[in-house]
Design a protein around this motif. Structure first.
Motif, short mmCIF file in Angstrom:
data_model
loop_
_atom_site.label_atom_id
_atom_site.label_comp_id
_atom_site.label_asym_id
_atom_site.label_seq_id
_atom_site.Cartn_x
_atom_site.Cartn_y
_atom_site.Cartn_z
N ARG A 29 0.83 -1.21 0.00
CA ARG A 29 0.00 0.00 0.00
C ARG A 29 0.86 1.25 0.00
NH1 ARG A 29 -3.58 -1.32 4.49
NH2 ARG A 29 -2.55 0.36 5.58
N CYS A 30 1.91 1.25 0.81
CA CYS A 30 2.80 2.42 0.89
C CYS A 30 3.56 2.62 -0.42
CB CYS A 30 3.77 2.27 2.06
SG CYS A 30 2.97 2.41 3.67
N ARG A 31 4.01 1.54 -1.02
CA ARG A 31 4.72 1.64 -2.31
C ARG A 31 3.77 2.14 -3.40
NH1 ARG A 31 9.67 -1.16 -3.12
NH2 ARG A 31 9.01 -1.65 -5.24
N ASP A 32 2.53 1.63 -3.42
CA ASP A 32 1.56 2.08 -4.43
C ASP A 32 1.24 3.57 -4.24
OD1 ASP A 32 1.48 -0.50 -5.44
OD2 ASP A 32 -0.45 -1.00 -4.50
N PHE A 33 1.06 3.99 -3.00
CA PHE A 33 0.78 5.39 -2.68
C PHE A 33 1.94 6.28 -3.16
CE2 PHE A 33 1.26 8.94 0.33
CZ PHE A 33 0.01 9.55 0.23
N THR A 34 3.17 5.83 -2.88
CA THR A 34 4.35 6.59 -3.28
C THR A 34 4.48 6.64 -4.79
OG1 THR A 34 5.47 5.98 -1.22
CG2 THR A 34 6.87 6.75 -3.04
N ARG A 35 4.29 5.50 -5.46
CA ARG A 35 4.37 5.46 -6.93
C ARG A 35 3.35 6.42 -7.55
NH1 ARG A 35 6.77 2.09 -10.31
NH2 ARG A 35 7.06 0.46 -8.75
N ALA A 36 2.13 6.44 -7.02
CA ALA A 36 1.09 7.34 -7.54
C ALA A 36 1.50 8.80 -7.38
CB ALA A 36 -0.25 7.06 -6.86
N ALA A 37 2.04 9.15 -6.21
CA ALA A 37 2.48 10.52 -5.98
C ALA A 37 3.62 10.89 -6.92
CB ALA A 37 2.92 10.71 -4.53
N LEU A 38 4.59 9.99 -7.08
CA LEU A 38 5.73 10.27 -7.96
C LEU A 38 5.28 10.38 -9.42
CD1 LEU A 38 8.50 8.02 -6.38
CD2 LEU A 38 8.12 10.48 -6.07
N THR A 39 4.27 9.62 -9.80
CA THR A 39 3.72 9.75 -11.15
C THR A 39 3.10 11.13 -11.32
OG1 THR A 39 3.31 7.38 -11.33
CG2 THR A 39 2.04 8.80 -12.80
N ASP A 40 2.28 11.55 -10.36
CA ASP A 40 1.66 12.88 -10.42
C ASP A 40 2.70 13.99 -10.46
OD1 ASP A 40 -0.82 11.70 -10.35
OD2 ASP A 40 -1.23 12.20 -8.25
N TRP A 41 3.81 13.80 -9.75
CA TRP A 41 4.86 14.81 -9.69
C TRP A 41 5.87 14.67 -10.83
CZ3 TRP A 41 5.46 13.50 -3.86
CH2 TRP A 41 4.42 14.11 -3.13
N GLN A 42 5.57 13.80 -11.78
CA GLN A 42 6.36 13.59 -12.99
C GLN A 42 7.76 13.05 -12.74
OE1 GLN A 42 6.03 17.11 -15.40
NE2 GLN A 42 3.83 16.90 -15.58
N TRP A 43 7.95 12.34 -11.64
CA TRP A 43 9.22 11.65 -11.42
C TRP A 43 9.28 10.41 -12.30
CZ3 TRP A 43 12.47 11.47 -6.52
CH2 TRP A 43 12.52 12.72 -5.91
N ILE A 44 8.12 9.89 -12.68
CA ILE A 44 8.05 8.73 -13.56
C ILE A 44 7.73 9.26 -14.95
CG2 ILE A 44 6.85 6.57 -14.08
CD1 ILE A 44 6.38 6.30 -11.03
N PRO A 45 8.68 9.17 -15.87
CA PRO A 45 8.50 9.79 -17.19
C PRO A 45 7.51 9.01 -18.06
CG PRO A 45 10.59 8.62 -17.07
CD PRO A 45 9.98 8.55 -15.71
#
Length: 157
Positions: A29-45
């Protein structure tokens, strides 16, 4: 693109919080939450084919590992995590995991061939810095990671 121009990230940064309880599926859950935030913040291209994108993805994987380590340590040694907080600015990401124990974590002597005792050594290696902050009767264990977006902007100049 200037980091200030990223949609969804105000100039002063943005914080996301996840209240935590229970033990089943907590790390995922924590990893999914973090991945979603990083996606929104464009850390994931969106386009992962460039060298810069590949470097960003490596930083994202490091962040996800750091989240896993902090949450796992809170589960094993501090009575369980209470909250995961992510604060992203143009310069860095700060990850905080709060727990009810006032005892600060300290790296253990790890045996390379045996499991256990490696978590804080991983945290030290992958983070720009880390530490603890008292919170109520417990504490927050935090790590900071430099933004890969800032590095990409600097290298383009």
């Amino acid at each position: 693109m200037s980091p200030d121009a990223r949609p969804g990230l105000p100039a002063g940064g943005q914080t996301r919080r996840l209240a935590l309880s229970g033990g089943r599926g907590l790390i995922g859950r924590c990893r999914d939450f973090t991945r979603a935030a990083l996606t929104d913040w464009q850390w994931i291209p969106a386009d992962e084919s460039t060298d810069t994108a590949q470097e960003q993805l490596l930083v994202v994987e490091d962040v996800l590992l750091l989240v896993s380590e902090l949450v796992t340590n809170a589960c094993l040694h501090a009575g369980g995590p209470e909250e995961l907080a992510l604060h992203c600015t143009d310069e860095r990401l700060r990850v905080e995991v709060t727990d009810p124990s006032p005892t600060a974590p300290s790296p253990r002597t790890a045996t390379p061939s045996l499991p256990g005792g490696h978590g804080l050594h991983v945290v030290e290696r992958l983070s720009r810095e880390w530490g603890t902050t008292p919170r109520g009767s417990g504490k927050a264990v935090w790590v900071e990671v430099a933004s890969p977006l800032r590095a990409a902007v600097v290298s383009e100049d």
